[in-house]
Scaffold this motif. Structure first.
Motif, mmCIF file in Angstrom:
data_model
loop_
_atom_site.group_PDB
_atom_site.id
_atom_site.type_symbol
_atom_site.label_atom_id
_atom_site.label_comp_id
_atom_site.label_asym_id
_atom_site.label_seq_id
_atom_site.Cartn_x
_atom_site.Cartn_y
_atom_site.Cartn_z
ATOM 1 N N ALA A 166 0.829 -1.215 0.000
ATOM 2 C CA ALA A 166 0.000 0.000 0.000
ATOM 3 C C ALA A 166 0.866 1.269 0.000
ATOM 4 O O ALA A 166 0.538 2.244 -0.676
ATOM 5 N N TRP A 274 -5.713 -2.845 7.450
ATOM 6 C CA TRP A 274 -6.732 -1.842 7.801
ATOM 7 C C TRP A 274 -6.664 -1.456 9.278
ATOM 8 O O TRP A 274 -7.302 -0.507 9.702
ATOM 9 N N GLY A 278 -1.463 -0.979 9.629
ATOM 10 C CA GLY A 278 -1.303 0.011 8.560
ATOM 11 C C GLY A 278 -0.699 1.320 9.041
ATOM 12 O O GLY A 278 -0.734 2.320 8.312
ATOM 13 N N ILE A 281 1.410 3.041 6.667
ATOM 14 C CA ILE A 281 0.659 3.655 5.552
ATOM 15 C C ILE A 281 0.174 5.035 5.997
ATOM 16 O O ILE A 281 0.348 6.031 5.289
ATOM 17 N N LEU A 293 -8.665 5.033 2.306
ATOM 18 C CA LEU A 293 -8.386 3.637 1.924
ATOM 19 C C LEU A 293 -9.421 2.711 2.582
ATOM 20 O O LEU A 293 -10.008 1.829 1.946
ATOM 21 N N TYR A 348 1.567 -9.386 -2.625
ATOM 22 C CA TYR A 348 0.580 -9.251 -1.541
ATOM 23 C C TYR A 348 -0.551 -10.277 -1.728
ATOM 24 O O TYR A 348 -0.943 -10.971 -0.790
ATOM 25 N N PRO A 478 -6.314 6.520 -2.786
ATOM 26 C CA PRO A 478 -6.449 5.666 -1.604
ATOM 27 C C PRO A 478 -7.783 4.907 -1.626
ATOM 28 O O PRO A 478 -7.851 3.724 -1.308
ATOM 29 N N LEU A 481 -7.795 2.087 -4.219
ATOM 30 C CA LEU A 481 -6.918 0.992 -3.776
ATOM 31 C C LEU A 481 -7.658 0.147 -2.736
ATOM 32 O O LEU A 481 -7.637 -1.086 -2.796
ATOM 33 N N GLY A 482 -8.341 0.829 -1.810
ATOM 34 C CA GLY A 482 -9.137 0.108 -0.808
ATOM 35 C C GLY A 482 -10.182 -0.778 -1.480
ATOM 36 O O GLY A 482 -10.398 -1.932 -1.082
ATOM 37 N N ILE A 485 -8.439 -3.944 -3.084
ATOM 38 C CA ILE A 485 -7.994 -4.982 -2.139
ATOM 39 C C ILE A 485 -9.195 -5.705 -1.538
ATOM 40 O O ILE A 485 -9.219 -6.929 -1.426
#
Ligand code: F6P
Length: 522
Positions: A166, A274, A278, A281, A293, A348, A478, A481-482, A485
């Motif tokens: 991330a 999360w 993180g 991040i 995210l 990942y 962000p 990307l969240g 995933i």
């Protein structure tokens, strides 16, 4: 309540899928498109800026209907409800699986052992926020009074791969802090990272749920020794913080109790980015971006929980994967992000997918008699076109592929982006439709290569009929990307449910650890 326990191969839908496969194995993508002008529309789903086009798969409507019938027959809906409500679906370890609760910003309580976990999550997030703000603003000082310039995440597996991926993916949004990752017990790894650092201005985050992982503790001890070459034991707490559920061991290491960030047993390592795992991040891109995210992931959680299966992106991706894995007998899937920022996504996903669904015993305690976990691999486009795509185009194996793309690039660079996306679409088209003998023949003729035709022809034919998904977003943020995933997390869950396995333990990694410890003693 535990998950239901149904061998998928005993269902009526599975038998129907087997029969259907006899006809489907001769599907030709060209014909499928020729015979259905609405195919792209029929096999596309859009949700909150995420567009999945799965029309270039070896399926027709009947395939999807039967796969959904299978999902219904094993009661996927019931499993989803249990997953989100905190039921102990990681039954062998008697644990709930609640990474989804970490990003759930609604008011509804989520109970584990009759206790709402939301307040602890909120407290944990507030702690991440205030700590990130202090470090980023320069208020947090090191032992000589200087602000922090570098952050090092010390962890392995889920305590490394998610944050590393991330932080790399969100580089565009990064602030002045430089973030590094030390994971391998190979001393060369830590040595190379330390070479770049100044003890006065570096913050180390030891991330280990158990705080007993050999690799992480070895690296943390080495780094503390290095630090003590310039500082004293009284300075350790200014430069070392921990993310762990084992506060006692973290305190023994020298970490101030105030600087231990929580981890809970209802969050698996590989799904923990999360949480305070993180922290790197949040330090790298700021808490507001970290929250975005989480919000992106929550949007997909809501979609996964509520959308009908034929409109449900993670469910459809999971069903397609089962179709290839269990009927076409494909062994691997390739993930191809057309975005350099996502270079760490395949690694990942390898842990997320393979540590979860690499299981050979079903929920009945019996060895399965069908294939489970797929092998995941991949790399970024277009580089992989000049590396391994030859095999995907013309090799003997059927390799379903996920192409992940973005309509806009982050730095503008329109000329580059047009080329990138032309390749994105061209690859999927080439895989699906190939190049026929007649087309190759004509091309060679037009290129005045008449005399070479008989020699060159067989090598230049592309059979096509190779499946792909297009997973397209507006741009890498962000939030998106969240979303990405979370989509894969729910795909993993869905496949585990359908294969009747437990996706949230990982006993398979233990034997090697045990033997390594024995060998070390000798
Ligand atoms: O070895 C596998 C594993 O247990 C992963 O599942 C986990 O992410 C990793 O080790 C690290 O564990 P810890 O956070 O306890 O150090």
């Amino acid at each position: 309540m535990p998950l239901k326990n149904i061998n998928p191969t005993t269902t009526t839908a599975w038998k129907k899928l087997n029969d259907h496969f006899n006809e489907a194995k001769d599907f030709d993508l060209k014909d499928l498109f020729r015979n259905n002008k609405k195919r792209k529309n029929n096999f596309s789903i859009e949700y909150s800026g995420l567009a999945l086009d799965y029309s270039k798969n070896l399926i027709n409507q009947k395939t999807i209907d039967l796969l959904i019938e299978l999902a219904n027959e094993v009661d996927l809906k019931d499993a989803i409800n249990k997953y989100f409500s905190g039921d102990k679906i990681n039954a062998i370890e008697d644990r709930a699986v609640l990474h989804t609760a970490l990003r759930n910003n609604s008011e509804e309580p989520i109970l584990v052992d009759d206790k709402d976990v939301k307040p602890q999550i909120q407290t944990g997030l507030r702690k991440v926020k205030s700590f990130s703000n202090k470090v980023i603003s320069g208020k947090w000082k090191g032992f000589t009074g200087k602000s922090i310039t570098d952050v090092v995440n010390i962890g392995v597996g889920g305590s490394d791969l998610g944050p590393d991926m991330a932080v790399e993916a969100l580089q565009f949004y990064k602030n002045k802090l430089n973030t590094h990752f030390v994971s391998n017990v190979d001393g060369d790894h830590v040595s190379e990272v330390l070479k770049k650092l100044n003890a006065e201005t570096t913050l180390f985050i030891i991330v280990s749920k158990t705080f007993t992982t050999q690799e992480t503790i070895t690296n943390a001890n080495t780094i503390r020794d290095w630090f003590l070459n310039s500082a004293t034991v009284f300075d350790v707490s200014k430069h070392f913080v921990a993310v762990s559920s084992n506060a006692e061991e973290a305190i023994n290491f020298g970490i101030d109790k105030k600087n231990i960030f929580p981890m809970w047993n209802w969050v698996g390592g590989r799904f923990s980015l999360w949480s305070s795992v993180g922290l790197s991040i949040s330090l790298s891109v700021g808490f507001d971006n970290f929250r975005k995210l989480l919000d992106g992931a929550y949007e997909i959680d809501t979609h996964f929980k509520t959308a009908d299966f034929d409109e449900n992106i993670p469910v459809v991706l999971a069903l397609l994967s089962i179709w290839y894995n269990n009927f076409y007998e494909s062994e691997t899937e390739v993930v191809l992000p057309y975005n350099q920022y996502l270079s760490k996504l395949p690694a990942y996903l390898q842990q997320a997918v393979m540590e979860s669904n690499g299981k050979g015993v079903d929920r009945n305690g019996e060895e399965v008699n069908y294939q489970t976990g797929t092998i995941i691999w991949g790399s970024t486009g277009v580089n992989m076109q000049h590396a391994f795509m030859q095999l995907v185009h013309q090799g003997t194996k059927l390799i379903p592929s996920d192409f992940i793309g973005y309509k806009e690039s982050l730095h503008g660079m329109v000329v580059h982006h047009e080329k990138l996306m032309a390749n994105y679409y061209a690859q999927m088209e080439a895989l699906a439709f190939g190049k026929t003998k007649e087309e190759v023949h004509l091309e060679l003729k037009l290129n005045n290569k008449k005399e070479d035709i008989s020699t060159l022809l067989p090598y230049k034919i592309f059979k096509g009929n190779r499946p792909s998904n297009s997973i397209l977003f507006e741009k890498l943020t962000p939030k998106t990307l969240g979303m990405l995933i979370s989509t894969y997390e729910h795909k993993i869950f869905t496949q585990g449910v359908l294969w009747n396995i437990y996706s949230y333990d990982q006993f398979g990694v233990e034997l090697g650890k045990e033997l390594a410890n024995k060998l070390l003693k000798h």
